[in-house]
Design an enzyme around this catalytic site. Structure first.
Site, PDB file in Angstrom:
ATOM      1  N   LYS A  48      -1.358  10.095   5.613  1.00  0.00           N
ATOM      2  CA  LYS A  48      -0.468  10.562   6.946  1.00  0.00           C
ATOM      3  C   LYS A  48       0.720   9.709   6.975  1.00  0.00           C
ATOM      4  O   LYS A  48       1.522  10.582   7.240  1.00  0.00           O
ATOM      5  CB  LYS A  48      -1.007  10.355   8.577  1.00  0.00           C
ATOM      6  CG  LYS A  48      -2.736  10.365   8.587  1.00  0.00           C
ATOM      7  CD  LYS A  48      -2.702   9.909  10.126  1.00  0.00           C
ATOM      8  CE  LYS A  48      -4.126   9.899  10.499  1.00  0.00           C
ATOM      9  NZ  LYS A  48      -4.575   9.070  11.407  1.00  0.00           N
ATOM     10  N   GLY A  49       1.357   8.978   5.946  1.00  0.00           N
ATOM     11  CA  GLY A  49       2.469   8.189   5.984  1.00  0.00           C
ATOM     12  C   GLY A  49       3.821   9.381   5.657  1.00  0.00           C
ATOM     13  O   GLY A  49       5.022   8.995   6.457  1.00  0.00           O
ATOM     14  N   ASP A 108       4.484   1.333  -3.580  1.00  0.00           N
ATOM     15  CA  ASP A 108       3.873  -0.376  -3.280  1.00  0.00           C
ATOM     16  C   ASP A 108       2.914  -0.326  -4.518  1.00  0.00           C
ATOM     17  O   ASP A 108       3.718  -1.088  -5.689  1.00  0.00           O
ATOM     18  CB  ASP A 108       2.608  -0.590  -2.157  1.00  0.00           C
ATOM     19  CG  ASP A 108       2.355  -2.064  -1.255  1.00  0.00           C
ATOM     20  OD1 ASP A 108       3.277  -2.903  -1.213  1.00  0.00           O
ATOM     21  OD2 ASP A 108       1.348  -2.005  -1.228  1.00  0.00           O
ATOM     22  N   LYS A 136       9.197  -0.727  -2.857  1.00  0.00           N
ATOM     23  CA  LYS A 136       8.745  -2.206  -3.093  1.00  0.00           C
ATOM     24  C   LYS A 136       7.791  -2.501  -4.112  1.00  0.00           C
ATOM     25  O   LYS A 136       7.267  -2.834  -3.930  1.00  0.00           O
ATOM     26  CB  LYS A 136       7.002  -2.793  -1.756  1.00  0.00           C
ATOM     27  CG  LYS A 136       7.852  -3.102  -0.585  1.00  0.00           C
ATOM     28  CD  LYS A 136       6.467  -3.864   0.126  1.00  0.00           C
ATOM     29  CE  LYS A 136       6.330  -3.377   1.378  1.00  0.00           C
ATOM     30  NZ  LYS A 136       5.124  -3.722   2.274  1.00  0.00           N
ATOM     31  N   PHE A 157       6.055  -6.173   6.102  1.00  0.00           N
ATOM     32  CA  PHE A 157       5.033  -5.261   6.699  1.00  0.00           C
ATOM     33  C   PHE A 157       6.300  -4.897   6.884  1.00  0.00           C
ATOM     34  O   PHE A 157       6.699  -5.212   7.846  1.00  0.00           O
ATOM     35  CB  PHE A 157       4.513  -5.832   6.785  1.00  0.00           C
ATOM     36  CG  PHE A 157       3.316  -4.385   7.717  1.00  0.00           C
ATOM     37  CD1 PHE A 157       2.228  -3.862   6.103  1.00  0.00           C
ATOM     38  CD2 PHE A 157       3.271  -3.460   7.855  1.00  0.00           C
ATOM     39  CE1 PHE A 157       1.478  -3.171   6.505  1.00  0.00           C
ATOM     40  CE2 PHE A 157       2.023  -2.576   8.235  1.00  0.00           C
ATOM     41  CZ  PHE A 157       1.746  -2.511   7.094  1.00  0.00           C
ATOM     42  N   ARG A 170       4.225   4.286  13.823  1.00  0.00           N
ATOM     43  CA  ARG A 170       4.422   5.557  13.131  1.00  0.00           C
ATOM     44  C   ARG A 170       5.964   7.133  14.029  1.00  0.00           C
ATOM     45  O   ARG A 170       6.942   7.246  13.122  1.00  0.00           O
ATOM     46  CB  ARG A 170       3.571   7.389  12.908  1.00  0.00           C
ATOM     47  CG  ARG A 170       2.165   6.276  12.187  1.00  0.00           C
ATOM     48  CD  ARG A 170       1.593   7.571  11.962  1.00  0.00           C
ATOM     49  NE  ARG A 170      -0.086   7.361  11.374  1.00  0.00           N
ATOM     50  CZ  ARG A 170       0.019   6.343   9.533  1.00  0.00           C
ATOM     51  NH1 ARG A 170       0.487   6.540   9.403  1.00  0.00           N
ATOM     52  NH2 ARG A 170      -1.332   6.491   9.969  1.00  0.00           N
TER      53      ARG A 170
HETATM   54  P1  IMP Z   1      -0.212   2.085  -3.343  1.00  0.00           P
HETATM   55  O1  IMP Z   1       1.278   1.889  -3.416  1.00  0.00           O
HETATM   56  O2  IMP Z   1      -1.469   2.074  -3.809  1.00  0.00           O
HETATM   57  O3  IMP Z   1      -0.692   0.085  -2.747  1.00  0.00           O
HETATM   58  O4  IMP Z   1      -0.496   2.338  -1.625  1.00  0.00           O
HETATM   59  C1  IMP Z   1       0.857   2.210  -0.486  1.00  0.00           C
HETATM   60  C2  IMP Z   1       0.558   2.901   0.083  1.00  0.00           C
HETATM   61  O5  IMP Z   1       0.086   1.269   1.423  1.00  0.00           O
HETATM   62  C3  IMP Z   1       1.509   3.890   1.668  1.00  0.00           C
HETATM   63  O6  IMP Z   1       1.346   4.919   0.931  1.00  0.00           O
HETATM   64  C4  IMP Z   1       0.675   2.646   3.283  1.00  0.00           C
HETATM   65  O7  IMP Z   1      -0.065   3.738   3.555  1.00  0.00           O
HETATM   66  C5  IMP Z   1       0.846   1.881   2.373  1.00  0.00           C
HETATM   67  N1  IMP Z   1       1.493   0.310   3.162  1.00  0.00           N
HETATM   68  C6  IMP Z   1       1.796  -0.141   1.637  1.00  0.00           C
HETATM   69  N2  IMP Z   1       3.179  -0.779   2.267  1.00  0.00           N
HETATM   70  C7  IMP Z   1       3.063  -0.811   3.410  1.00  0.00           C
HETATM   71  C8  IMP Z   1       4.160  -1.789   4.802  1.00  0.00           C
HETATM   72  O8  IMP Z   1       4.624  -2.430   4.355  1.00  0.00           O
HETATM   73  N3  IMP Z   1       3.618  -0.815   5.788  1.00  0.00           N
HETATM   74  C9  IMP Z   1       3.105   0.078   6.667  1.00  0.00           C
HETATM   75  N4  IMP Z   1       1.983   0.682   5.458  1.00  0.00           N
HETATM   76  C10 IMP Z   1       2.235   0.508   3.912  1.00  0.00           C
HETATM   77 MG    MG Z   2       0.459   5.843   3.112  1.00  0.00          MG
END
Ligand code: IMP
Ligand code: MG
Length: 185
Positions: A48-49, A108, A136, A157, A170
């Site tokens: 959803k982000g 991330d 990040k 975070f 959100r």
């Molecule tokens: P990754 O890159 O596969 O580790 O996934 C990234 C997902 O992790 C993002 O779409 C977010 O939903 C969640 N996420 C990672 N870091 C944060 C943060 O600092 N705040 C909120 N959600 C995060």
């Molecule tokens: Mg996400």
């Protein structure tokens, strides 16, 4: 006063302001419009982000595009993140021959996007690019980078502008660092 007051008590500091976001989104939209031109563009939001960022971004893209959404969850085998992603909601169209712009809230570890990218290419997409509001880089595990990035953030975070902690925050109009005591309690 702003309706966000109760939520704002949990924010340690604002990392990216509304004004900074507005300027950056306009800049990214202009760049994306110039890069894609008359290509068959599909803007694909990862739920959803990404929904707040995507809503603002597509209104700054001046070339025609279609929109789709996917919902995914990381699949954890035992204690380790496997990098395998479970698709909760798939796109409604065949991605073949589309130039896909994946829109994410934050890059991330990169494992989710790396998986999605491979899967969409296997299904016949012509080209995949990534637009992320936040990056990040210090947390990266997969060999992946964003083609369009809003802001680099430190390894803290963060919430707001679509990003959540336990489904909260959100709707904050900016990106802020969550007070550690909120998620440590
Ligand atoms: P990754 O890159 O596969 O580790 O996934 C990234 C997902 O992790 C993002 O779409 C977010 O939903 C969640 N996420 C990672 N870091 C944060 C943060 O600092 N705040 C909120 N959600 C995060
Ligand atoms: Mg996400």
């Amino acid at each position: 006063m702003a309706i966000a007051t109760a939520m704002e008590q949990d924010i340690k500091r604002v990392l990216v302001s509304e004004e900074q976001i507005r300027e950056k989104v306009a800049e990214l939209g202009a760049k994306i419009s110039a890069d894609y031109g008359d290509k068959k563009l599909l803007v694909l939001g990862v739920l959803k982000g990404s929904f707040v960022f995507m809503a603002d971004l597509v209104r700054q893209i001046s070339v025609p595009c279609e929109m789709e959404f996917m919902a995914v969850s990381s699949y954890h085998a035992g204690v380790k993140t496997s990098g395998v992603v479970k698709i909760i909601k798939d796109i409604d169209i065949n991605p073949q021959d589309y130039h896909i712009l994946i829109v994410e809230d934050i890059l991330d570890s990169g494992l989710t996007l790396s998986y999605l990218k491979t899967m969409l290419l296997q299904r016949g997409a012509t080209d995949i690019r990534i637009a992320t509001l936040l990056d990040k880089p210090s947390r990266r595990k997969a060999n992946i980078r964003a083609d369009y990035c809003g802001f680099e953030v430190p390894d803290a975070f963060v919430v707001g502008y679509g990003l959540d902690y336990a489904e909260q925050y959100r709707s904050l109009p900016y990106v802020g660092e969550l007070k550690p005591e909120v998620y440590e309690k």
